[in-house]
Design a protein around this motif. Structure first.
Motif, PDB file in Angstrom:
ATOM      1  N   THR A 266       0.836  -1.198   0.000  1.00 29.15           N
ATOM      2  CA  THR A 266       0.000   0.000   0.000  1.00 29.15           C
ATOM      3  C   THR A 266       0.875   1.254   0.000  1.00 29.15           C
ATOM      4  O   THR A 266       2.095   1.172   0.153  1.00 29.15           O
ATOM      5  CB  THR A 266      -0.919   0.026   1.232  1.00 29.15           C
ATOM      6  OG1 THR A 266      -0.108   0.050   2.425  1.00 29.15           O
ATOM      7  CG2 THR A 266      -1.818  -1.197   1.263  1.00 29.15           C
TER       8      THR A 266
ATOM      9  N   ALA B  95      -1.229   4.497   3.589  1.00 23.99           N
ATOM     10  CA  ALA B  95      -2.333   3.829   4.276  1.00 23.99           C
ATOM     11  C   ALA B  95      -2.780   4.651   5.483  1.00 23.99           C
ATOM     12  O   ALA B  95      -1.969   5.272   6.170  1.00 23.99           O
ATOM     13  CB  ALA B  95      -1.889   2.443   4.737  1.00 23.99           C
TER      14      ALA B  95
ATOM     15  N   GLU C 128      -4.504   7.645  -0.316  1.00 19.14           N
ATOM     16  CA  GLU C 128      -4.492   6.217   0.005  1.00 19.14           C
ATOM     17  C   GLU C 128      -4.568   5.376  -1.271  1.00 19.14           C
ATOM     18  O   GLU C 128      -5.489   5.508  -2.067  1.00 19.14           O
ATOM     19  CB  GLU C 128      -5.662   5.877   0.927  1.00 19.14           C
ATOM     20  CG  GLU C 128      -5.603   6.590   2.264  1.00 19.14           C
ATOM     21  CD  GLU C 128      -6.752   6.208   3.177  1.00 19.14           C
ATOM     22  OE1 GLU C 128      -7.374   5.145   2.943  1.00 19.14           O
ATOM     23  OE2 GLU C 128      -7.041   6.960   4.122  1.00 19.14           O
TER      24      GLU C 128
ATOM     25  N   THR D 112      -3.781   1.281  -2.946  1.00 15.31           N
ATOM     26  CA  THR D 112      -3.408  -0.130  -2.826  1.00 15.31           C
ATOM     27  C   THR D 112      -2.695  -0.505  -4.117  1.00 15.31           C
ATOM     28  O   THR D 112      -3.314  -0.690  -5.165  1.00 15.31           O
ATOM     29  CB  THR D 112      -4.640  -1.024  -2.610  1.00 15.31           C
ATOM     30  OG1 THR D 112      -5.309  -0.620  -1.407  1.00 15.31           O
ATOM     31  CG2 THR D 112      -4.228  -2.481  -2.486  1.00 15.31           C
TER      32      THR D 112
END
Length: 233
Positions: free
Chosen positions: A165, A168, A182, A184
């Protein structure tokens, strides 16, 4: 005459910026503040929060010490500098606890320990106490930016390798406005625990220091070849 003065001013401001961000970087060149660097950079978010808090103290301490430099006698300058820095760190600590409580809980003891950061006291002694207000504040800003850059970069490297990630919990720690950070990057990634643990921080920092040395050596070689003496040789 005016043009020459302006050129000198631009050169001076450029040198301050270059020193803070790269040539005299708190981490990559001076190897200071390694304790918070390795302790809080498990994620890029934590690194960003710590970097911004330290930058605020650097700018404010440079500003105040430059303003008061005519009133501070040499005999008591170090205790006075530490007192000013401690007051500023306390204000930052209280502010984080009030408005970014989750980030404050994550960073914990390392916020008060900004007082003992040798980089802040060093800039107060070597630059802020000897220069005008605006250059002193700008020096603090650039030193803080360089420090934050390394914190975020190291945190990003460890976070990507460790958990796949990036930034995060940015919304939780830095506020709702930071939710866009944020990411992923590796879905369903099982993780690599070593990268998040302190040994992973040491390894990543070692590669970053080696990378800076290689870049500096490459730039120096290019400058030598581009110089008249190098061209003649």
């Amino acid at each position: 005459m005016s043009t020459g003065t302006n050129d000198k001013d631009r050169t001076a401001w450029g040198k301050i910026a270059r020193d803070g961000f790269w040539d005299n970087n708190v981490i990559l060149a001076q190897s200071l503040a390694l304790c918070p660097l390795l302790a809080v950079t498990g994620t890029a978010t934590n690194g960003l929060g710590m970097g911004l808090a330290t930058t605020a103290v650097l700018v404010a301490s440079g500003l105040m010490i430059s303003l008061l430099r005519g009133l501070i006698t040499p005999e008591v300058r170090i205790p006075v500098f530490v007192l000013i820095i401690a007051v500023l760190v306390t204000l930052v600590d209280l502010g984080l606890n009030a408005w970014l409580h989750d980030l404050h809980k994550v960073l914990g003891l390392f916020i008060p320990l900004i007082v003992t950061n040798c980089a802040i006291l060093g800039r107060a002694e070597s630059f802020a106490s000897r220069n005008a207000v605006m250059p002193a504040a700008f020096d603090g800003l650039m030193m803080g930016v360089g420090f934050t850059f390394v914190l975020v970069l190291l945190g990003a490297i460890r976070e990507i390798i460790g958990s796949g990630t990036l930034f995060a919990n940015a919304e939780l720690l830095l506020g709702e406005g930071m939710a866009f950070l944020e990411l992923t990057l590796i879905p369903e990634y099982r993780g690599f625990l070593l990268a998040i643990l302190p040994p992973g921080g040491f390894l990543a920092l070692g590669f970053m220091l080696a990378g800076k040395r290689l870049i500096d050596a490459r730039v120096a070689a290019i400058k030598r070849r581009a110089s008249p003496a190098g061209a003649m040789a």
